[in-house]
Design an enzyme around this catalytic site. Structure first.
Site, PDB file in Angstrom:
ATOM      1  N   GLU A 126      41.887  56.227  57.906  1.00 27.06           N
ATOM      2  CA  GLU A 126      42.005  56.827  56.716  1.00 27.06           C
ATOM      3  C   GLU A 126      42.543  55.584  55.947  1.00 27.06           C
ATOM      4  O   GLU A 126      42.838  54.543  56.243  1.00 27.06           O
ATOM      5  CB  GLU A 126      43.211  58.021  56.616  1.00 27.06           C
ATOM      6  CG  GLU A 126      42.892  59.002  57.493  1.00 27.06           C
ATOM      7  CD  GLU A 126      44.052  60.044  57.469  1.00 27.06           C
ATOM      8  OE1 GLU A 126      45.064  59.759  56.998  1.00 27.06           O
ATOM      9  OE2 GLU A 126      43.655  61.187  58.219  1.00 27.06           O
ATOM     10  N   GLY A 130      45.237  52.825  59.883  1.00 29.59           N
ATOM     11  CA  GLY A 130      44.389  52.004  60.577  1.00 29.59           C
ATOM     12  C   GLY A 130      44.669  51.720  61.912  1.00 29.59           C
ATOM     13  O   GLY A 130      44.388  52.495  62.716  1.00 29.59           O
ATOM     14  N   GLN A 332      27.883  26.043  60.266  1.00 30.66           N
ATOM     15  CA  GLN A 332      27.979  24.782  60.138  1.00 30.66           C
ATOM     16  C   GLN A 332      26.972  23.869  60.620  1.00 30.66           C
ATOM     17  O   GLN A 332      26.373  23.014  59.847  1.00 30.66           O
ATOM     18  CB  GLN A 332      29.337  24.235  60.912  1.00 30.66           C
ATOM     19  CG  GLN A 332      29.908  22.936  60.676  1.00 30.66           C
ATOM     20  CD  GLN A 332      30.593  22.980  59.183  1.00 30.66           C
ATOM     21  OE1 GLN A 332      30.698  23.908  58.571  1.00 30.66           O
ATOM     22  NE2 GLN A 332      30.634  21.597  58.747  1.00 30.66           N
ATOM     23  N   GLY A 335      24.075  24.001  58.165  1.00 31.79           N
ATOM     24  CA  GLY A 335      24.602  23.421  56.918  1.00 31.79           C
ATOM     25  C   GLY A 335      24.262  24.266  55.810  1.00 31.79           C
ATOM     26  O   GLY A 335      24.791  25.507  55.958  1.00 31.79           O
ATOM     27  N   GLU A 359      37.855  48.544  66.877  1.00 34.84           N
ATOM     28  CA  GLU A 359      38.275  48.824  68.333  1.00 34.84           C
ATOM     29  C   GLU A 359      39.594  47.945  68.651  1.00 34.84           C
ATOM     30  O   GLU A 359      39.430  47.496  69.647  1.00 34.84           O
ATOM     31  CB  GLU A 359      37.031  48.625  69.160  1.00 34.84           C
ATOM     32  CG  GLU A 359      35.519  49.138  68.715  1.00 34.84           C
ATOM     33  CD  GLU A 359      35.599  50.512  68.129  1.00 34.84           C
ATOM     34  OE1 GLU A 359      36.597  51.247  68.499  1.00 34.84           O
ATOM     35  OE2 GLU A 359      34.635  50.687  67.582  1.00 34.84           O
TER      36      GLU A 359
HETATM   37  C1  LIG Z   1      32.937  47.874  59.278  1.00 44.14           C
HETATM   38  C2  LIG Z   1      33.955  48.838  59.780  1.00 44.14           C
HETATM   39  C3  LIG Z   1      33.646  49.747  60.524  1.00 44.14           C
HETATM   40  C4  LIG Z   1      34.397  50.888  60.939  1.00 44.14           C
HETATM   41  N1  LIG Z   1      34.374  51.893  61.627  1.00 44.14           N
HETATM   42  C5  LIG Z   1      35.120  53.033  61.980  1.00 44.14           C
HETATM   43  C6  LIG Z   1      34.789  54.041  62.567  1.00 44.14           C
HETATM   44  O1  LIG Z   1      33.566  54.376  62.705  1.00 44.14           O
HETATM   45  N2  LIG Z   1      35.761  54.933  62.571  1.00 44.14           N
HETATM   46  C7  LIG Z   1      37.092  54.806  62.353  1.00 44.14           C
HETATM   47  O2  LIG Z   1      37.937  55.692  62.512  1.00 44.14           O
HETATM   48  N3  LIG Z   1      37.540  53.511  61.968  1.00 44.14           N
HETATM   49  C8  LIG Z   1      36.620  52.630  61.619  1.00 44.14           C
HETATM   50  N4  LIG Z   1      36.995  51.451  60.930  1.00 44.14           N
HETATM   51  C9  LIG Z   1      38.354  51.116  60.891  1.00 44.14           C
HETATM   52  C10 LIG Z   1      39.017  50.365  61.856  1.00 44.14           C
HETATM   53  O3  LIG Z   1      39.255  50.936  63.039  1.00 44.14           O
HETATM   54  C11 LIG Z   1      40.157  49.582  61.283  1.00 44.14           C
HETATM   55  O4  LIG Z   1      39.908  48.660  60.415  1.00 44.14           O
HETATM   56  C12 LIG Z   1      41.048  49.059  62.254  1.00 44.14           C
HETATM   57  O5  LIG Z   1      41.572  50.074  63.015  1.00 44.14           O
HETATM   58  C13 LIG Z   1      42.348  48.261  61.687  1.00 44.14           C
HETATM   59  O6  LIG Z   1      42.887  48.937  60.600  1.00 44.14           O
HETATM   60  P1  LIG Z   1      42.968  48.343  59.311  1.00 44.14           P
HETATM   61  O7  LIG Z   1      41.679  47.780  58.929  1.00 44.14           O
HETATM   62  O8  LIG Z   1      43.671  49.315  58.292  1.00 44.14           O
HETATM   63  O9  LIG Z   1      44.071  47.264  59.399  1.00 44.14           O
HETATM   64  P2  LIG Z   1      45.615  47.583  59.613  1.00 44.14           P
HETATM   65  O10 LIG Z   1      46.173  48.310  60.732  1.00 44.14           O
HETATM   66  O11 LIG Z   1      46.370  47.443  58.157  1.00 44.14           O
HETATM   67  O12 LIG Z   1      45.792  45.816  59.952  1.00 44.14           O
HETATM   68  C14 LIG Z   1      45.921  44.822  59.085  1.00 44.14           C
HETATM   69  C15 LIG Z   1      46.159  43.455  59.789  1.00 44.14           C
HETATM   70  O13 LIG Z   1      47.541  43.663  60.344  1.00 44.14           O
HETATM   71  C16 LIG Z   1      47.489  43.369  61.882  1.00 44.14           C
HETATM   72  N5  LIG Z   1      48.416  44.221  62.542  1.00 44.14           N
HETATM   73  C17 LIG Z   1      48.399  45.804  62.336  1.00 44.14           C
HETATM   74  N6  LIG Z   1      49.578  46.007  63.246  1.00 44.14           N
HETATM   75  C18 LIG Z   1      49.753  45.088  64.223  1.00 44.14           C
HETATM   76  C19 LIG Z   1      50.831  44.830  65.312  1.00 44.14           C
HETATM   77  N7  LIG Z   1      51.419  45.968  65.730  1.00 44.14           N
HETATM   78  N8  LIG Z   1      50.914  43.798  65.657  1.00 44.14           N
HETATM   79  C20 LIG Z   1      50.396  42.682  65.134  1.00 44.14           C
HETATM   80  N9  LIG Z   1      49.573  42.716  64.086  1.00 44.14           N
HETATM   81  C21 LIG Z   1      49.172  43.629  63.537  1.00 44.14           C
HETATM   82  C22 LIG Z   1      46.208  43.624  62.216  1.00 44.14           C
HETATM   83  O14 LIG Z   1      45.883  42.867  63.308  1.00 44.14           O
HETATM   84  C23 LIG Z   1      45.411  43.085  60.948  1.00 44.14           C
HETATM   85  O15 LIG Z   1      45.154  41.630  60.927  1.00 44.14           O
HETATM   86  C24 LIG Z   1      35.889  50.323  60.645  1.00 44.14           C
HETATM   87  C25 LIG Z   1      36.163  49.336  59.898  1.00 44.14           C
HETATM   88  C26 LIG Z   1      35.412  48.638  59.440  1.00 44.14           C
HETATM   89  C27 LIG Z   1      35.609  47.153  58.804  1.00 44.14           C
END
Ligand SMILES: Cc1cc2nc3c(=O)[nH]c(=O)nc-3n(C[C@H](O)[C@H](O)[C@H](O)COP(=O)(O)OP(=O)(O)OC[C@H]3O[C@@H](n4cnc5c(N)ncnc54)[C@H](O)[C@@H]3O)c2cc1C
Length: 384
Positions: A126, A130, A332, A335, A359
């Site tokens: 949502e 995430g 890279q 180029g 994932e």
């Molecule tokens: C192209 C695409 C397709 C997707 N498809 C789906 C789908 O089909 N279904 C679905 O439900 N979701 C989907 N997603 C969502 C995806 O599952 C989330 O992007 C993912 O779970 C990460 O959540 P976030 O992007 O909100 O990042 P956030 O959770 O906000 O994290 C932001 C940053 O903080 C870091 N971080 C967060 N928590 C921690 C922690 N505890 N320790 C260290 N670092 C942390 C993360 O590694 C990241 O670098 C998709 C995303 C993309 C970009």
């Protein structure tokens, strides 16, 4: 590295490779630019039986082993990460139904998912939820024998075209999973455009406004939506994404070797320059290592070994970060041509960014893998 496969797996690999080379790879850049997967391609995958390959045979699927599913994800990933992501989300939904569905749910949905008549999508994330999937705020309220669903799901891969959504919302007993059909009144999707990668993946917002869903569509018990249902789906998703990254590594390596042999600067092909060779050597090593880790994860999954969970996380983490390194180096080596749209390495660069986020982001795997290391050390100590 095909020597370690069974004769049947090697034959399947040959067929997957031919399919990916003929039907997917030549069109991947065009789909990427158009930000669409043509419907006939989804039909083709379904008609070839590829979308139902891991679904148990008793429900009309191919009942394939984990290694074979991985080989398919690898070949699709080499050709087009968007199409590989269709396989990933569709099989995640089918797997969740097979693992946690009631008998009636399995009999209703698995044959349709196996035939690709119904395309599944996973609607967990949502705008505010995430990495921490258990923080979903989509509201699930009981109304007689039904559930009323209100919420906004974001980033749902193939959400714009899917027929069946595995939605996780918050009920009285905590995160709860429901199967929601596209034609449910109150459900609407909106395509998310201009993604950095998997641009043909029809990723969408899913809006749910007072959607009435029968209790028969509840998957597992209320409260088990994230710990059990999403947990099982994510484990399989990680596995196929890891293999998809093996495909990206292969594609980057092939493109880089070819380009470095053709492109001449300072009077010789750039492959003669040692620093270019170093990038290719790193890619070659990473590609082999990622494939071996994914194969190991597949074998452990097939043997129902308890170590399969850690092996899958390791394989996904390594393959995704290695694909990121390889795509950067492939650009890279190309180029300026790597920065333009005439060569597929630009697409691989964008796709590989997404692989380190979905994932389980690279950071979440880093946190989790250390935990496995501590547990394994503790187990060895207590064996003494
Ligand atoms: C192209 C695409 C397709 C997707 N498809 C789906 C789908 O089909 N279904 C679905 O439900 N979701 C989907 N997603 C969502 C995806 O599952 C989330 O992007 C993912 O779970 C990460 O959540 P976030 O992007 O909100 O990042 P956030 O959770 O906000 O994290 C932001 C940053 O903080 C870091 N971080 C967060 N928590 C921690 C922690 N505890 N320790 C260290 N670092 C942390 C993360 O590694 C990241 O670098 C998709 C995303 C993309 C970009």
């Amino acid at each position: 590295m095909t020597g370690s496969l069974s004769a049947q797996q090697a034959q399947s690999l040959k067929e997957f490779r031919a399919f990916a080379d003929d039907a997917i790879a030549p069109h991947a850049d065009a789909w990427h630019r158009a930000q669409r997967t043509p419907e006939h391609v989804v039909r083709l995958l379904a008609d070839e039986g590829l979308l139902g390959l891991p679904v148990p045979r008793q429900y009309g699927g191919g009942g394939c082993d984990a290694v074979t599913l991985g080989l398919l994800a690898g070949e699709l990933g080499r050709a087009c990460s968007s199409i590989r992501s269709l396989l990933t989300v569709h099989t995640m939904v089918a797997h969740a139904v097979a693992r946690w569905g009631s008998r009636a749910q399995k009999e209703t949905w698995l044959p349709r998912l196996a035939r690709g008549e119904t395309i599944g999508a996973l609607a967990v994330s949502e705008p505010g939820a995430g990495s921490d999937a258990s923080s979903v705020t989509t509201r699930l309220t009981r109304d007689g024998a039904d559930w009323i669903v209100d919420g906004h799901k974001k980033w749902t891969t193939y959400g714009h075209t899917a027929d069946l959504f595995l939605v996780v919302g918050r009920g009285e007993q905590g995160p709860t999973a429901l199967l929601v059909e596209r034609d449910t009144p109150g459900l609407r999707t909106e395509l998310i455009e201009d993604l950095v990668g998997i641009r043909a993946s029809m990723t969408a917002h899913v809006y749910l406004e007072s959607c009435r869903v029968p209790d028969a569509n509840l998957l597992a018990r209320p409260g088990l939506g994230v710990s059990h249902v999403v947990g099982a789906a994510l484990d399989l998703g990680r596995y196929t994404v890891g293999w998809g990254c093996v495909g990206i590594l292969d594609a980057c390596l092939t493109a880089s070797v070819d380009y470095a042999g053709e492109r001449e600067q300072f009077g010789s092909p750039i492959k003669e320059h040692q620093l270019v060779r170093r990038m290719i050597s790193n890619m070659y090593t990473d590609a082999r290592a990622a494939r071996l880790l994914c194969l190991e994860a597949g074998r452990l999954r097939d043997e129902r070994d308890p170590g399969a969970l850690a092996a899958t996380s390791t394989a996904k983490y390594f393959a995704a970060t290695a694909a990121g390194r390889a795509a950067l180096d492939a650009v890279q080596i190309h180029g300026a041509n790597g920065c333009g749209a005439d060569y597929p390495v630009q697409r691989h660069l964008g796709d590989s960014r997404v692989m380190e986020i979905i994932e389980g982001s690279a950071q979440l795997h880093q946190v989790g893998l250390a935990e496995y290391a501590f547990q394994e050390r503790g187990a060895r100590r207590s064996e003494r």
